[in-house]
Design an enzyme around this catalytic site. Sequence first.
Site, PDB file in Angstrom:
ATOM      1  N   SER A  29       3.379  -2.005  10.395  1.00 16.37           N
ATOM      2  CA  SER A  29       4.826  -1.947  10.593  1.00 16.37           C
ATOM      3  C   SER A  29       5.553  -3.239  10.208  1.00 16.37           C
ATOM      4  O   SER A  29       6.506  -3.649  10.873  1.00 16.37           O
ATOM      5  CB  SER A  29       5.151  -1.542  12.040  1.00 16.37           C
ATOM      6  OG  SER A  29       4.650  -0.233  12.302  1.00 16.37           O
ATOM      7  N   ASN A  66       0.863  -1.183   0.000  1.00 13.55           N
ATOM      8  CA  ASN A  66       0.000   0.000   0.000  1.00 13.55           C
ATOM      9  C   ASN A  66       0.898   1.230   0.000  1.00 13.55           C
ATOM     10  O   ASN A  66       1.490   1.568   1.024  1.00 13.55           O
ATOM     11  CB  ASN A  66      -0.889  -0.030   1.257  1.00 13.55           C
ATOM     12  CG  ASN A  66      -1.699   1.249   1.408  1.00 13.55           C
ATOM     13  OD1 ASN A  66      -1.842   2.024   0.467  1.00 13.55           O
ATOM     14  ND2 ASN A  66      -2.237   1.466   2.609  1.00 13.55           N
ATOM     15  N   GLU A  92      -6.868   4.638   8.013  1.00 19.31           N
ATOM     16  CA  GLU A  92      -6.651   6.059   7.706  1.00 19.31           C
ATOM     17  C   GLU A  92      -7.908   6.671   7.081  1.00 19.31           C
ATOM     18  O   GLU A  92      -8.219   7.840   7.288  1.00 19.31           O
ATOM     19  CB  GLU A  92      -5.426   6.231   6.793  1.00 19.31           C
ATOM     20  CG  GLU A  92      -4.137   5.993   7.579  1.00 19.31           C
ATOM     21  CD  GLU A  92      -2.969   5.480   6.755  1.00 19.31           C
ATOM     22  OE1 GLU A  92      -3.030   5.521   5.514  1.00 19.31           O
ATOM     23  OE2 GLU A  92      -1.985   5.013   7.369  1.00 19.31           O
ATOM     24  N   LYS A  98       0.085   4.214  -0.266  1.00 15.98           N
ATOM     25  CA  LYS A  98      -0.606   5.378   0.323  1.00 15.98           C
ATOM     26  C   LYS A  98      -0.462   6.596  -0.596  1.00 15.98           C
ATOM     27  O   LYS A  98      -0.383   6.426  -1.804  1.00 15.98           O
ATOM     28  CB  LYS A  98      -0.072   5.679   1.732  1.00 15.98           C
ATOM     29  CG  LYS A  98      -0.016   4.436   2.620  1.00 15.98           C
ATOM     30  CD  LYS A  98       0.118   4.778   4.077  1.00 15.98           C
ATOM     31  CE  LYS A  98       0.380   3.504   4.867  1.00 15.98           C
ATOM     32  NZ  LYS A  98       0.124   3.650   6.274  1.00 15.98           N
ATOM     33  N   GLY A 121       2.193   2.276  10.756  1.00 14.02           N
ATOM     34  CA  GLY A 121       3.100   3.412  10.597  1.00 14.02           C
ATOM     35  C   GLY A 121       3.794   3.839  11.872  1.00 14.02           C
ATOM     36  O   GLY A 121       4.354   4.932  11.936  1.00 14.02           O
ATOM     37  N   GLU A 153      -5.329  -5.145  10.691  1.00  8.17           N
ATOM     38  CA  GLU A 153      -4.345  -4.092  10.916  1.00  8.17           C
ATOM     39  C   GLU A 153      -4.662  -3.364  12.218  1.00  8.17           C
ATOM     40  O   GLU A 153      -5.486  -2.423  12.221  1.00  8.17           O
ATOM     41  CB  GLU A 153      -4.380  -3.087   9.763  1.00  8.17           C
ATOM     42  CG  GLU A 153      -4.092  -3.696   8.407  1.00  8.17           C
ATOM     43  CD  GLU A 153      -3.498  -2.672   7.454  1.00  8.17           C
ATOM     44  OE1 GLU A 153      -2.388  -2.911   6.976  1.00  8.17           O
ATOM     45  OE2 GLU A 153      -4.130  -1.634   7.213  1.00  8.17           O
ATOM     46  N   HIS A 183      -9.520   1.080   5.068  1.00  8.57           N
ATOM     47  CA  HIS A 183      -8.233   1.294   5.751  1.00  8.57           C
ATOM     48  C   HIS A 183      -8.455   2.233   6.942  1.00  8.57           C
ATOM     49  O   HIS A 183      -9.270   3.160   6.864  1.00  8.57           O
ATOM     50  CB  HIS A 183      -7.231   1.902   4.775  1.00  8.57           C
ATOM     51  CG  HIS A 183      -5.824   1.869   5.279  1.00  8.57           C
ATOM     52  ND1 HIS A 183      -5.364   2.760   6.212  1.00  8.57           N
ATOM     53  CD2 HIS A 183      -4.792   1.031   5.012  1.00  8.57           C
ATOM     54  CE1 HIS A 183      -4.096   2.485   6.496  1.00  8.57           C
ATOM     55  NE2 HIS A 183      -3.716   1.436   5.775  1.00  8.57           N
TER      56      HIS A 183
HETATM   57  C1  PEP Z   1      -0.793   0.107   5.853  1.00 10.23           C
HETATM   58  O1  PEP Z   1      -0.723   1.150   5.249  1.00 10.23           O
HETATM   59  O2  PEP Z   1      -1.760  -0.650   5.672  1.00 10.23           O
HETATM   60  C2  PEP Z   1       0.267  -0.241   6.796  1.00 10.23           C
HETATM   61  C3  PEP Z   1       0.187  -1.366   7.443  1.00 10.23           C
HETATM   62  O3  PEP Z   1       1.282   0.669   6.955  1.00 10.23           O
HETATM   63  P1  PEP Z   1       2.727   0.387   7.643  1.00 10.23           P
HETATM   64  O4  PEP Z   1       3.239  -0.927   7.067  1.00 10.23           O
HETATM   65  O5  PEP Z   1       3.567   1.533   7.236  1.00 10.23           O
HETATM   66  O6  PEP Z   1       2.507   0.270   9.105  1.00 10.23           O
END
Ligand code: PEP
Length: 256
Positions: free
Chosen positions: A210, A9, A96, A11, A170, A164, A94
């Site tokens: 992460s 992803n 976000e 983003k 992040g 997640e 997601h």
């Molecule tokens: C994500 O954007 O779904 C995500 C898990 O980000 P990160 O790997 O940066 O934590």
Amino acid sequence: MRVPMIAGNWKMNTTVSEAMELVNEIRQELDEIDNVDKVLCPPFVSLAAVKELIKGSSIKLGAQNIYFEQKGAYTGEISPLMLAELCEFVIIGHSERRQYFNETGEIINKKVKAALKVGLKPILCIGESFKENEAGRTEEVITEQLRSALAGIKYPNGSVIAYEPVWAIGTGKAATGEQANKTIGFIRQTIYRKYCTRVAQETRILYGGSVTASNIAEFIQQSEIDGALVGGASLKAGEFLSIVKQTSEIGVFERD
Ligand code: PEP
């Protein structure tokens, strides 16, 4: 048998030319790995260019969002019909988007339905916040997110779920393999209760939060985890390739 999946992803990162550069760096090596589904999710504006670059390879394409109407006067939105010509997957729900764009369970449900209607496979993201986790409410939150997202859906045709935990996205503070495996096992049980054994067995459930080249092995070794949704680390060519390679080496076994 569920084929492991690693989805990147990106983003709101990469211009079109940067996206093309990144794809050029990883395309050949990714293509050579044939026992893992590799999905790139660049920003909307790069989908067509990336599609062209991965043509003829085993790399798959996903979008990061979708609107729930197929067409009409919705200035600035991108419809399922438009995406269906370009890609196979679409990230929905997601954290976000839930957090910054006020996406509710009802909106996410409409998006999942709209995607399935045109043959797009949702990568449905669910996960609890830090506070909810601390309060021991993870299973309750996940049950409600699944209930609302999948309401009225008789068969989630090819859908993928990404667990997640919001506190891990992040932050550099990933869940442990054991924690993620336990919650993903619970998600599979919930899918089984809503649908049937076959759907529970065929639905891929990824971990996200992460994930890096240094911790992917810990997740892939777990029996319930079918891969990862990778944010930050998917923007670094070497790191993403390493994540996919390790998944290819460790992650291919009978998962049922
Ligand atoms: C994500 O954007 O779904 C995500 C898990 O980000 P990160 O790997 O940066 O934590």
